[in-house]
Motif scaffolding. Structure first.
Motif, PDB file in Angstrom:
ATOM      1  N   LEU A 183       0.832  -1.201   0.000  1.00 56.24           N
ATOM      2  CA  LEU A 183       0.000   0.000   0.000  1.00 56.24           C
ATOM      3  C   LEU A 183       0.868   1.253   0.000  1.00 56.24           C
ATOM      4  CD1 LEU A 183      -2.539   1.808   0.607  1.00 56.24           C
ATOM      5  CD2 LEU A 183      -2.250   1.176   3.010  1.00 56.24           C
ATOM      6  N   MET A 184       1.894   1.263   0.841  1.00 50.55           N
ATOM      7  CA  MET A 184       2.788   2.420   0.941  1.00 50.55           C
ATOM      8  C   MET A 184       3.480   2.708  -0.390  1.00 50.55           C
ATOM      9  SD  MET A 184       4.310   1.274   4.633  1.00 50.55           S
ATOM     10  CE  MET A 184       5.633   2.485   4.725  1.00 50.55           C
ATOM     11  N   ALA A 185       3.939   1.652  -1.061  1.00 56.99           N
ATOM     12  CA  ALA A 185       4.640   1.827  -2.335  1.00 56.99           C
ATOM     13  C   ALA A 185       3.706   2.280  -3.445  1.00 56.99           C
ATOM     14  CB  ALA A 185       5.326   0.525  -2.730  1.00 56.99           C
ATOM     15  N   LEU A 186       2.427   1.964  -3.334  1.00 57.20           N
ATOM     16  CA  LEU A 186       1.454   2.350  -4.349  1.00 57.20           C
ATOM     17  C   LEU A 186       0.920   3.760  -4.140  1.00 57.20           C
ATOM     18  CD1 LEU A 186      -0.556  -0.991  -4.493  1.00 57.20           C
ATOM     19  CD2 LEU A 186       0.826  -0.037  -6.362  1.00 57.20           C
ATOM     20  N   ALA A 187       1.214   4.372  -2.998  1.00 57.77           N
ATOM     21  CA  ALA A 187       0.723   5.711  -2.689  1.00 57.77           C
ATOM     22  C   ALA A 187       1.455   6.766  -3.523  1.00 57.77           C
ATOM     23  CB  ALA A 187       0.896   5.991  -1.206  1.00 57.77           C
ATOM     24  N   GLU A 188       1.022   8.002  -3.365  1.00 61.37           N
ATOM     25  CA  GLU A 188       1.655   9.095  -4.105  1.00 61.37           C
ATOM     26  C   GLU A 188       3.009   9.466  -3.506  1.00 61.37           C
ATOM     27  OE1 GLU A 188      -1.220  12.225  -4.216  1.00 61.37           O
ATOM     28  OE2 GLU A 188      -2.529  11.168  -5.624  1.00 61.37           O
ATOM     29  N   SER A 189       3.100   9.455  -2.183  1.00 60.32           N
ATOM     30  CA  SER A 189       4.366   9.816  -1.549  1.00 60.32           C
ATOM     31  C   SER A 189       4.525   9.088  -0.222  1.00 60.32           C
ATOM     32  CB  SER A 189       4.456  11.329  -1.320  1.00 60.32           C
ATOM     33  OG  SER A 189       3.502  11.744  -0.349  1.00 60.32           O
ATOM     34  N   LEU A 190       5.773   8.992   0.250  1.00 58.97           N
ATOM     35  CA  LEU A 190       6.114   8.392   1.526  1.00 58.97           C
ATOM     36  C   LEU A 190       6.986   9.380   2.292  1.00 58.97           C
ATOM     37  CD1 LEU A 190       6.342   6.090   3.582  1.00 58.97           C
ATOM     38  CD2 LEU A 190       8.141   5.088   2.160  1.00 58.97           C
ATOM     39  N   ILE A 191       6.527   9.775   3.478  1.00 60.12           N
ATOM     40  CA  ILE A 191       7.241  10.743   4.310  1.00 60.12           C
ATOM     41  C   ILE A 191       7.840   9.991   5.489  1.00 60.12           C
ATOM     42  CG2 ILE A 191       7.081  12.890   5.612  1.00 60.12           C
ATOM     43  CD1 ILE A 191       4.427  13.397   4.032  1.00 60.12           C
ATOM     44  N   THR A 192       9.157  10.021   5.627  1.00 60.04           N
ATOM     45  CA  THR A 192       9.845   9.297   6.689  1.00 60.04           C
ATOM     46  C   THR A 192       9.788  10.076   7.998  1.00 60.04           C
ATOM     47  OG1 THR A 192      11.995  10.308   6.243  1.00 60.04           O
ATOM     48  CG2 THR A 192      11.414   8.349   4.950  1.00 60.04           C
ATOM     49  N   THR A 193      10.228   9.456   9.078  1.00 56.26           N
ATOM     50  CA  THR A 193      10.238  10.127  10.385  1.00 56.26           C
ATOM     51  C   THR A 193      11.230  11.289  10.414  1.00 56.26           C
ATOM     52  OG1 THR A 193      11.807   8.460  11.172  1.00 56.26           O
ATOM     53  CG2 THR A 193       9.476   8.108  11.681  1.00 56.26           C
ATOM     54  N   SER A 194      12.177  11.318   9.493  1.00 58.01           N
ATOM     55  CA  SER A 194      13.116  12.439   9.399  1.00 58.01           C
ATOM     56  C   SER A 194      12.613  13.529   8.466  1.00 58.01           C
ATOM     57  CB  SER A 194      14.484  11.951   8.924  1.00 58.01           C
ATOM     58  OG  SER A 194      14.389  11.332   7.646  1.00 58.01           O
ATOM     59  N   GLU A 195      11.322  13.439   8.094  1.00 57.36           N
ATOM     60  CA  GLU A 195      10.639  14.424   7.262  1.00 57.36           C
ATOM     61  C   GLU A 195      11.163  14.483   5.828  1.00 57.36           C
ATOM     62  OE1 GLU A 195       7.878  16.054   8.079  1.00 57.36           O
ATOM     63  OE2 GLU A 195       7.901  15.076  10.027  1.00 57.36           O
ATOM     64  N   GLN A 196      11.741  13.386   5.370  1.00 58.64           N
ATOM     65  CA  GLN A 196      12.123  13.291   3.971  1.00 58.64           C
ATOM     66  C   GLN A 196      10.932  12.742   3.177  1.00 58.64           C
ATOM     67  OE1 GLN A 196      15.287  14.162   2.615  1.00 58.64           O
ATOM     68  NE2 GLN A 196      15.480  15.082   4.639  1.00 58.64           N
ATOM     69  N   THR A 197      10.616  13.385   2.069  1.00 57.69           N
ATOM     70  CA  THR A 197       9.482  12.976   1.246  1.00 57.69           C
ATOM     71  C   THR A 197       9.981  12.334  -0.046  1.00 57.69           C
ATOM     72  OG1 THR A 197       8.096  14.757   2.122  1.00 57.69           O
ATOM     73  CG2 THR A 197       7.397  13.730   0.049  1.00 57.69           C
ATOM     74  N   TYR A 198       9.451  11.154  -0.350  1.00 56.37           N
ATOM     75  CA  TYR A 198       9.850  10.422  -1.553  1.00 56.37           C
ATOM     76  C   TYR A 198       8.609  10.108  -2.380  1.00 56.37           C
ATOM     77  CZ  TYR A 198      14.269   9.727   0.898  1.00 56.37           C
ATOM     78  OH  TYR A 198      15.457   9.929   1.555  1.00 56.37           O
ATOM     79  N   SER A 199       8.715  10.278  -3.670  1.00 59.60           N
ATOM     80  CA  SER A 199       7.616   9.927  -4.560  1.00 59.60           C
ATOM     81  C   SER A 199       7.533   8.417  -4.704  1.00 59.60           C
ATOM     82  CB  SER A 199       7.825  10.565  -5.942  1.00 59.60           C
ATOM     83  OG  SER A 199       7.784  11.975  -5.844  1.00 59.60           O
ATOM     84  N   MET A 200       6.321   7.879  -4.632  1.00 61.82           N
ATOM     85  CA  MET A 200       6.099   6.456  -4.822  1.00 61.82           C
ATOM     86  C   MET A 200       5.405   6.239  -6.176  1.00 61.82           C
ATOM     87  SD  MET A 200       7.364   4.737  -2.156  1.00 61.82           S
ATOM     88  CE  MET A 200       8.796   5.813  -2.308  1.00 61.82           C
ATOM     89  N   ALA A 201       4.716   5.140  -6.351  1.00 64.89           N
ATOM     90  CA  ALA A 201       4.143   4.803  -7.654  1.00 64.89           C
ATOM     91  C   ALA A 201       3.035   5.765  -8.075  1.00 64.89           C
ATOM     92  CB  ALA A 201       3.618   3.362  -7.636  1.00 64.89           C
ATOM     93  N   GLY A 202       2.330   6.352  -7.104  1.00 67.46           N
ATOM     94  CA  GLY A 202       1.283   7.308  -7.437  1.00 67.46           C
ATOM     95  C   GLY A 202       0.017   6.693  -7.990  1.00 67.46           C
ATOM     96  N   VAL A 203      -0.209   5.416  -7.672  1.00 67.50           N
ATOM     97  CA  VAL A 203      -1.426   4.748  -8.157  1.00 67.50           C
ATOM     98  C   VAL A 203      -2.614   5.063  -7.255  1.00 67.50           C
ATOM     99  CG1 VAL A 203      -2.485   2.521  -8.673  1.00 67.50           C
ATOM    100  CG2 VAL A 203      -0.064   2.899  -9.183  1.00 67.50           C
ATOM    101  N   LEU A 204      -2.383   5.034  -5.942  1.00 71.04           N
ATOM    102  CA  LEU A 204      -3.450   5.244  -4.974  1.00 71.04           C
ATOM    103  C   LEU A 204      -3.411   6.673  -4.437  1.00 71.04           C
ATOM    104  CD1 LEU A 204      -3.224   1.885  -2.996  1.00 71.04           C
ATOM    105  CD2 LEU A 204      -4.828   2.497  -4.824  1.00 71.04           C
ATOM    106  N   PRO A 205      -4.567   7.323  -4.281  1.00 66.37           N
ATOM    107  CA  PRO A 205      -4.623   8.731  -3.865  1.00 66.37           C
ATOM    108  C   PRO A 205      -4.401   8.908  -2.360  1.00 66.37           C
ATOM    109  CG  PRO A 205      -6.840   7.896  -4.158  1.00 66.37           C
ATOM    110  CD  PRO A 205      -5.922   6.775  -4.557  1.00 66.37           C
ATOM    111  N   ALA A 206      -3.157   8.787  -1.950  1.00 63.34           N
ATOM    112  CA  ALA A 206      -2.825   8.913  -0.524  1.00 63.34           C
ATOM    113  C   ALA A 206      -1.361   9.307  -0.359  1.00 63.34           C
ATOM    114  CB  ALA A 206      -3.086   7.592   0.209  1.00 63.34           C
ATOM    115  N   ASP A 207      -1.100  10.041   0.710  1.00 64.05           N
ATOM    116  CA  ASP A 207       0.264  10.325   1.145  1.00 64.05           C
ATOM    117  C   ASP A 207       0.478   9.579   2.452  1.00 64.05           C
ATOM    118  OD1 ASP A 207       1.057  12.330  -0.890  1.00 64.05           O
ATOM    119  OD2 ASP A 207      -0.567  13.500   0.000  1.00 64.05           O
TER     120      ASP A 207
END
Length: 432
Positions: free
Chosen positions: A317-341
């Motif tokens: 689910l996390m990899a299919l989302a639009e973005s993944l924000i780590t605990t260090s506040e780094q934001t990474y783009s994911m697959a962008g299939v599912l409408p969620a951050d």
């Protein structure tokens, strides 16, 4: 296949180390060991597999039902099955170690912390044996493994204090090299940082294997299960350091009904030609930078919009989302299939057995059908206001407390991990 259960008086008493030592001890006397784990865990079984050399079976009445659990036990191979319990022997509302022992009619070897006691160790063990009678259960606590027990006078004191009805199965000495490093989701995986083999072998010398083999017994045979027919379909399964939480029975079911091809997104693998994709759980947050650059995730986005069925669980689910924000506040783009951050947190956001009811006919279940699984995650998902869900939550937390199975196109992403016995993977194959 005969077997027995290694249970604990509580979480943290050293069940996993004791289980690994027992596996090594049995192997040293020529036994082939089939490891197993009570409860829905993925991490302890990885250590079992690293030590025994074969996958560990999952035994959970909530996930599988009683017959399903028996069938999963009998799919194992070996001379003896060693089952590690979950939490303390009687802990767990839905599928405790005691429940597994009762359904399979397996004897229990109780791991007791003996680091600061002798007679009290015996009193604790006797209490655990007698408690089964008080609650009307039929749990056979056969004896103890003394965790962190020294030899000499200490060991003799523990053995002599035990009543006749409790067997002494040996001890796990307090030696270096037996600790398993941990992190936020529990222990590190077996393939990452397994227990030192020399330390395990040293501990195994103090296990009374002949006594363990004497008490091991075979559960009753399960009812027959007629598998669904194979289909001429190809399923791509993500298998790498970011996607590693998958039950052996799930792979077995997928392979029985389709052709399975694996790929490693973090290693730069392209998405294979396939009719459907399964993304299991794991640690995407630890490999977010590699996933953000993974060509297979870009292809997933394109193929999803073309209607390719994709089933993602937790890490998936996390990899299919639009973005993944780590605990260090780094934001990474994911697959962008599912409408969620998705955002990682320092504390876990959900931990429970789960029951979901299909609110639409989609991957995993038809409308109105319920499936059972479990959830354990440190992330949360901020979904779009117009998001669609495949499941209503009957028990558990899901994505927003009321729903799980975020869906877009023919893609579904859940926080729920399901076992093959749930029927979800049969429904997935049938939808391809």
């Amino acid at each position: 296949m005969n077997g027995f259960i290694i249970a604990g008086t509580a979480s943290g008493v050293g069940k996993t180390v004791a289980t690994l030592a027992v596996i090594r001890a049995l192997e040293a006397v020529g036994q082939t060991v089939q490891p197993a784990k009570a409860g829905p865990d993925f991490i302890d079984p990885s250590h079992h597999a690293a030590t025994a050399g074969q996958p560990s079976r999952t035994l959970d009445t909530w996930l599988q039902g009683e017959d399903g659990m028996r069938r999963n036990y009998y799919r194992g191979t070996g001379d003896v099955c060693v089952v590690e319990g979950v939490m303390g022997l009687y802990d767990g509302e839905q599928s405790s170690t005691a429940r597994v022992a009762d359904v399979l009619d397996l004897p229990v070897v109780l791991v007791v912390d003996a680091s600061a006691g002798m007679e009290s160790v015996a009193a604790t063990a006797l209490g655990f044996r007698e408690y089964a009678l008080q609650i009307g259960g039929d749990i056979d606590v056969a004896g103890i493994l003394a965790q962190r027990a020294h030899g000499g006078r200490h060991e003799r004191g523990v053995r002599e204090a035990l009543p006749d009805e409790l067997e002494y199965f040996g001890r796990i000495p307090p030696i270096s090299g037996l600790k398993i490093p941990d992190r936020h989701l529990g222990l590190q995986m077996g393939e990452e940082n397994s227990v030192e083999r020399d330390a395990l072998d040293k501990a195994a010398e103090h296990v009374r294997t002949n006594r363990l083999l004497d008490i091991a017994r075979e559960p009753s045979r399960p009812s027959l299960h007629r598998p669904n027919p194979a289909r001429n379909r190809r399923v791509a399964v993500a298998r790498d350091k970011a996607f590693r939480f998958i039950y052996p029975a799930v792979l077995e079911r997928l392979r029985a009904r389709s052709e399975v091809v694996t790929f490693a997104p973090t290693a730069g693998d392209e998405l294979p030609d396939c009719d459907g994709v399964y993304l299991p759980g794991g640690y995407p947050e630890l490999h977010a930078e590699q996933l953000a650059d993974a060509p297979s995730l870009s292809t997933l986005s394109e193929r999803a919009s073309d209607g390719l069925p994709i089933f993602g669980e937790c890490g998936g689910l996390m990899a299919l989302a639009e973005s993944l924000i780590t605990t260090s506040e780094q934001t990474y783009s994911m697959a962008g299939v599912l409408p969620a951050d998705v955002r990682m947190h320092e504390r876990y956001q959900a931990l429970d057995h789960v029951e979901l009811r299909g609110c639409s006919t989609t991957l995993g279940a038809n409308r109105g059908r319920t499936i059972r699984g479990h959830e354990f995650h440190y992330s949360s998902a901020d979904v779009a206001s117009d998001a669609s869900f495949a499941f209503d939550v009957v028990r558990g937390t899901g994505i927003d407390g009321e729903h799980d199975g975020l869906t877009e196109f023919e893609t579904v992403g859940t926080y729920c991990h399901v076992h093959a016995a749930s029927g979800a993977f049969d429904a997935f194959i049938d939808s391809l």
